[in-house]
Each structure stands twice: as structure tokens, then as C-alpha cells.
Design a protein around this motif. Structure first.
Motif, PDB file in Angstrom:
ATOM      1  N   THR A  66      21.420  44.601  15.070  1.00 55.64           N
ATOM      2  CA  THR A  66      20.487  45.242  16.006  1.00 55.64           C
ATOM      3  C   THR A  66      19.413  44.195  16.288  1.00 55.64           C
ATOM      4  O   THR A  66      18.362  44.170  15.655  1.00 55.64           O
ATOM      5  CB  THR A  66      19.887  46.513  15.387  1.00 55.64           C
ATOM      6  N   ASN A  67      19.705  43.354  17.246  1.00 56.56           N
ATOM      7  CA  ASN A  67      18.953  42.104  17.434  1.00 56.56           C
ATOM      8  C   ASN A  67      17.798  42.230  18.422  1.00 56.56           C
ATOM      9  O   ASN A  67      17.333  41.222  18.960  1.00 56.56           O
ATOM     10  CB  ASN A  67      19.900  40.993  17.875  1.00 56.56           C
ATOM     11  N   PHE A  68      17.295  43.421  18.651  1.00 49.13           N
ATOM     12  CA  PHE A  68      16.205  43.628  19.609  1.00 49.13           C
ATOM     13  C   PHE A  68      14.994  42.744  19.280  1.00 49.13           C
ATOM     14  O   PHE A  68      14.438  42.087  20.162  1.00 49.13           O
ATOM     15  CB  PHE A  68      15.777  45.106  19.599  1.00 49.13           C
ATOM     16  N   MET A  69      14.589  42.745  18.002  1.00 50.14           N
ATOM     17  CA  MET A  69      13.387  42.005  17.624  1.00 50.14           C
ATOM     18  C   MET A  69      13.588  40.483  17.671  1.00 50.14           C
ATOM     19  O   MET A  69      12.614  39.727  17.661  1.00 50.14           O
ATOM     20  CB  MET A  69      12.928  42.438  16.234  1.00 50.14           C
ATOM     21  N   LYS A  70      14.820  40.042  17.744  1.00 48.03           N
ATOM     22  CA  LYS A  70      15.083  38.611  17.975  1.00 48.03           C
ATOM     23  C   LYS A  70      14.415  38.169  19.269  1.00 48.03           C
ATOM     24  O   LYS A  70      13.940  37.027  19.384  1.00 48.03           O
ATOM     25  CB  LYS A  70      16.597  38.392  18.047  1.00 48.03           C
ATOM     26  N   TYR A  71      14.372  39.078  20.238  1.00 51.90           N
ATOM     27  CA  TYR A  71      13.765  38.773  21.532  1.00 51.90           C
ATOM     28  C   TYR A  71      12.304  39.205  21.582  1.00 51.90           C
ATOM     29  O   TYR A  71      11.638  39.014  22.595  1.00 51.90           O
ATOM     30  CB  TYR A  71      14.551  39.441  22.651  1.00 51.90           C
ATOM     31  N   LEU A  96      23.000  54.933   8.354  1.00 56.57           N
ATOM     32  CA  LEU A  96      23.016  53.823   7.391  1.00 56.57           C
ATOM     33  C   LEU A  96      21.975  53.931   6.295  1.00 56.57           C
ATOM     34  O   LEU A  96      22.042  53.180   5.320  1.00 56.57           O
ATOM     35  CB  LEU A  96      22.819  52.492   8.133  1.00 56.57           C
ATOM     36  N   GLY A  97      21.008  54.837   6.439  1.00 50.33           N
ATOM     37  CA  GLY A  97      19.951  54.940   5.448  1.00 50.33           C
ATOM     38  C   GLY A  97      18.741  54.102   5.818  1.00 50.33           C
ATOM     39  O   GLY A  97      18.847  53.110   6.543  1.00 50.33           O
ATOM     40  N   ILE A  98      17.576  54.499   5.305  1.00 48.55           N
ATOM     41  CA  ILE A  98      16.333  53.887   5.758  1.00 48.55           C
ATOM     42  C   ILE A  98      16.175  52.441   5.300  1.00 48.55           C
ATOM     43  O   ILE A  98      15.680  51.591   6.048  1.00 48.55           O
ATOM     44  CB  ILE A  98      15.116  54.734   5.314  1.00 48.55           C
ATOM     45  N   ALA A  99      16.594  52.110   4.074  1.00 48.67           N
ATOM     46  CA  ALA A  99      16.367  50.752   3.576  1.00 48.67           C
ATOM     47  C   ALA A  99      17.133  49.715   4.392  1.00 48.67           C
ATOM     48  O   ALA A  99      16.566  48.701   4.837  1.00 48.67           O
ATOM     49  CB  ALA A  99      16.769  50.652   2.103  1.00 48.67           C
ATOM     50  N   LEU A 100      18.424  49.957   4.617  1.00 52.29           N
ATOM     51  CA  LEU A 100      19.208  49.017   5.417  1.00 52.29           C
ATOM     52  C   LEU A 100      18.742  49.014   6.870  1.00 52.29           C
ATOM     53  O   LEU A 100      18.724  47.967   7.524  1.00 52.29           O
ATOM     54  CB  LEU A 100      20.701  49.372   5.328  1.00 52.29           C
ATOM     55  N   THR A 101      18.343  50.180   7.365  1.00 54.47           N
ATOM     56  CA  THR A 101      17.817  50.266   8.731  1.00 54.47           C
ATOM     57  C   THR A 101      16.601  49.362   8.912  1.00 54.47           C
ATOM     58  O   THR A 101      16.512  48.622   9.900  1.00 54.47           O
ATOM     59  CB  THR A 101      17.441  51.714   9.072  1.00 54.47           C
ATOM     60  N   GLN A 102      15.668  49.438   7.988  1.00 50.27           N
ATOM     61  CA  GLN A 102      14.468  48.600   8.105  1.00 50.27           C
ATOM     62  C   GLN A 102      14.822  47.122   8.131  1.00 50.27           C
ATOM     63  O   GLN A 102      14.260  46.345   8.906  1.00 50.27           O
ATOM     64  CB  GLN A 102      13.509  48.908   6.954  1.00 50.27           C
ATOM     65  N   GLU A 103      15.781  46.734   7.304  1.00 49.45           N
ATOM     66  CA  GLU A 103      16.190  45.329   7.287  1.00 49.45           C
ATOM     67  C   GLU A 103      16.866  44.933   8.599  1.00 49.45           C
ATOM     68  O   GLU A 103      16.568  43.875   9.172  1.00 49.45           O
ATOM     69  CB  GLU A 103      17.123  45.077   6.104  1.00 49.45           C
ATOM     70  N   ALA A 147      16.326  41.639  12.487  1.00 47.76           N
ATOM     71  CA  ALA A 147      17.279  41.341  13.569  1.00 47.76           C
ATOM     72  C   ALA A 147      18.380  40.380  13.122  1.00 47.76           C
ATOM     73  O   ALA A 147      18.986  39.690  13.944  1.00 47.76           O
ATOM     74  CB  ALA A 147      16.565  40.799  14.809  1.00 47.76           C
ATOM     75  N   ASN A 148      18.661  40.348  11.833  1.00 47.29           N
ATOM     76  CA  ASN A 148      19.675  39.441  11.309  1.00 47.29           C
ATOM     77  C   ASN A 148      21.091  39.912  11.656  1.00 47.29           C
ATOM     78  O   ASN A 148      21.328  41.098  11.908  1.00 47.29           O
ATOM     79  CB  ASN A 148      19.561  39.330   9.790  1.00 47.29           C
ATOM     80  N   ASN A 149      22.012  38.957  11.635  1.00 42.84           N
ATOM     81  CA  ASN A 149      23.431  39.254  11.815  1.00 42.84           C
ATOM     82  C   ASN A 149      24.069  39.584  10.465  1.00 42.84           C
ATOM     83  O   ASN A 149      23.764  38.933   9.459  1.00 42.84           O
ATOM     84  CB  ASN A 149      24.177  38.053  12.416  1.00 42.84           C
ATOM     85  N   PHE A 150      24.965  40.552  10.460  1.00 41.54           N
ATOM     86  CA  PHE A 150      25.715  40.905   9.264  1.00 41.54           C
ATOM     87  C   PHE A 150      27.198  40.968   9.609  1.00 41.54           C
ATOM     88  O   PHE A 150      27.568  41.635  10.587  1.00 41.54           O
ATOM     89  CB  PHE A 150      25.284  42.274   8.713  1.00 41.54           C
ATOM     90  N   ARG A 151      28.021  40.300   8.831  1.00 40.40           N
ATOM     91  CA  ARG A 151      29.458  40.513   8.950  1.00 40.40           C
ATOM     92  C   ARG A 151      29.802  41.889   8.385  1.00 40.40           C
ATOM     93  O   ARG A 151      29.105  42.406   7.498  1.00 40.40           O
ATOM     94  CB  ARG A 151      30.222  39.437   8.180  1.00 40.40           C
TER      95      ARG A 151
END
Length: 249
Positions: free
Chosen positions: A129-134, A150-157, A162-166
């Protein structure tokens, strides 16, 4: 013969598949892709034979979010992301929807897939979710569907960094979805669809209505808040610079 951006076909009795295949734009939300998705879901909702939807992409792409042109149009206050409602197509669909996310899910494309009733990811693909990348705050209902699914903790990350995750990394983080090799995602989705298609259509619709009623009621208010946040964040000069310099990287 030119390939249509969105292909809709009944692949087995009661099972309909939407394939996003706008190869020219790598399944970003081009006009053709958006119009095709809206028409496809309208046709599905109007058909009383269908029981379940599979939505998937092509090759290594599921959906790649907004085009650079669309992001610049929002920056210039020409449009809002909610002017075209893609985010709730799966949620509002009368019958269950399976997102067979065999390829990359980028920004709004990942969010779009998460609104399905069932989600299947691939180990190799990137989800972000790369919105904040921009430099602008999330849209497309991301601030609702990510904590829900996905739950709040992973959501915040995901949202703040805005990191990429495989897919394999998200699997290790304990996400509640199947994560399979890319070549197996669509087959898994089809097997799941067959299980659903065994049930009475009225029962599927009735139960889905009950299960997603809260989300359907709450989402419009969330969208209003996301648009308001865009009013504060999307028009910064830095955002335009990032859209111009970082898009697609």
C-alpha cells in the motif's frame, strides 16, 4: 485483434471469472480497465445464474493502482479517487468474490483485491500500500479494509512505511489468507469456487449480505474521511515531485 482490458466469462456452471489484462498499462487503473470492471460487475449482478466470482490478473500482475495521470489529476484537484467507485465493487457484489491475486498488488490494486470475500496471494508477488511513498495519505478504503483483513499492527506498518512485501513475507507475518506459488493460485481459487457453487444461490447471497453488512454501512464514512485527508496531503508540492520522479519505481 486488440485484447480487451477486462475479460468476463462463465468458466463453469455458476462460476464466472473476471480477468484483468490491460497489458499496455500493466493493470493500472486505466480508463479501459476501470470501465471494464464496472461493466463486468454490473453484468454479474444482473445475472441470476452466477453463484461465485473469481477475479484475477495476467502473468505477474494482479492490479497496479492508479495511473500517473490519475494521481496528477487528483493533485490538481480535477478529480477525487471516489469519483469512480472501484473500491467497493467486490464488497457490493451480490455473490461471493474470490481475489486470485496471482500477481503484484500495488497501492489501490492491492486494496481492491482485499475487498473480496476470499483472498489468495502468491509467494513471489509484491503487495504494497504505497500511497505514502508519494507523500499522500491512503485512499480506496485502505484505512478500513487493511485493519479489517490484516489486523492493526501490520496495517500500520504497511500504510505508514509504504514498504513492499513479497507474499511469502506476509505469510510469515501470519496473514489469514492462503499464500501459494503463483502457478497454483488460480487452481486453488477454482477449487474454492466449486465448493461455493454447490450451495444454493439464495443462501450464498443471504449469508454474504449478513457478513458484510457492517462494512457496507461503514465504508462511505471512511471514504469521506480519506478524501478529507487527501485535501490536506495530496496537494503538497513534494507530492507532485514524488509522483513525477518515483512513479513505477
Amino acid at each position: 485483434m486488440t485484447q480487451v482490458p477486462v475479460d468476463l466469462r462463465e468458466i463453469e456452471p455458476g462460476i464466472v471469472q473476471i480477468t484483468m489484462q490491460d497489458k499496455e498499462h500493466k493493470n493500472t487503473f486505466s480508463d479501459g480497465l476501470m470501465e471494464g470492471l464496472i461493466r463486468a460487475f454490473a453484468a454479474i449482478n444482473a445475472n441470476d445464474r452466477y453463484k461465485v466470482v473469481i477475479i484475477t490478473g495476467y502473468d505477474s500482475y494482479f492490479a497496479s493502482g492508479g495511473t500517473q495521470e490519475a494521481l496528477l489529476a487528483i493533485y490538481e484537484s480535477k478529480v477525487n479517487f471516489n469519483d469512480t467507485n472501484l473500491y467497493s465493487l467486490a464488497l457490493d457484489c451480490r455473490i461471493p468474490v474470490i481475489s486470485a491475486m496471482q500477481g503484484h498488488g500495488i497501492g489501490g490494486g492491492f486494496v481492491f483485491g482485499l475487498f473480496a470475500d476470499f483472498v489468495v496471494l502468491s509467494k513471489e508477488s509484491i503487495y504494497t500500500t504505497n500511497f505514502m511513498k508519494y507523500g499522500f495519505t491512503p485512499g480506496m478504503g485502505a484505512t478500513y479494509v487493511l485493519p479489517w483483513k490484516l489486523g492493526i499492527a501490520l496495517t500500520q506498518e504497511l500504510l505508514l512505511t509504504a514498504n513492499n512485501f513479497r507474499g511469502v513475507e506476509l505469510e510469515k507475518r501470519g496473514i489469514p489468507f492462503p499464500v501459494l506459488p503463483r502457478a497454483e493460485v488460480l487452481d486453488y481459487a477454482l477449487q474454492l469456487a466449486r465448493q461455493l457453487a454447490e450451495k444454493p444461490r439464495v443462501s450464498l447471497i443471504t449469508l454474504k449480505d449478513h457478513l458484510v453488512s457492517g462494512a457496507r454501512e461503514q465504508l462511505p464514512g471512511i471514504i469521506e474521511k480519506e478524501v478529507a485527508m487527501h485535501g490536506k496531503t495530496f496537494h503538497l508540492a513534494e507530492v507532485k515531485d514524488r509522483i513525477m520522479g518515483l512513479f513505477g519505481k
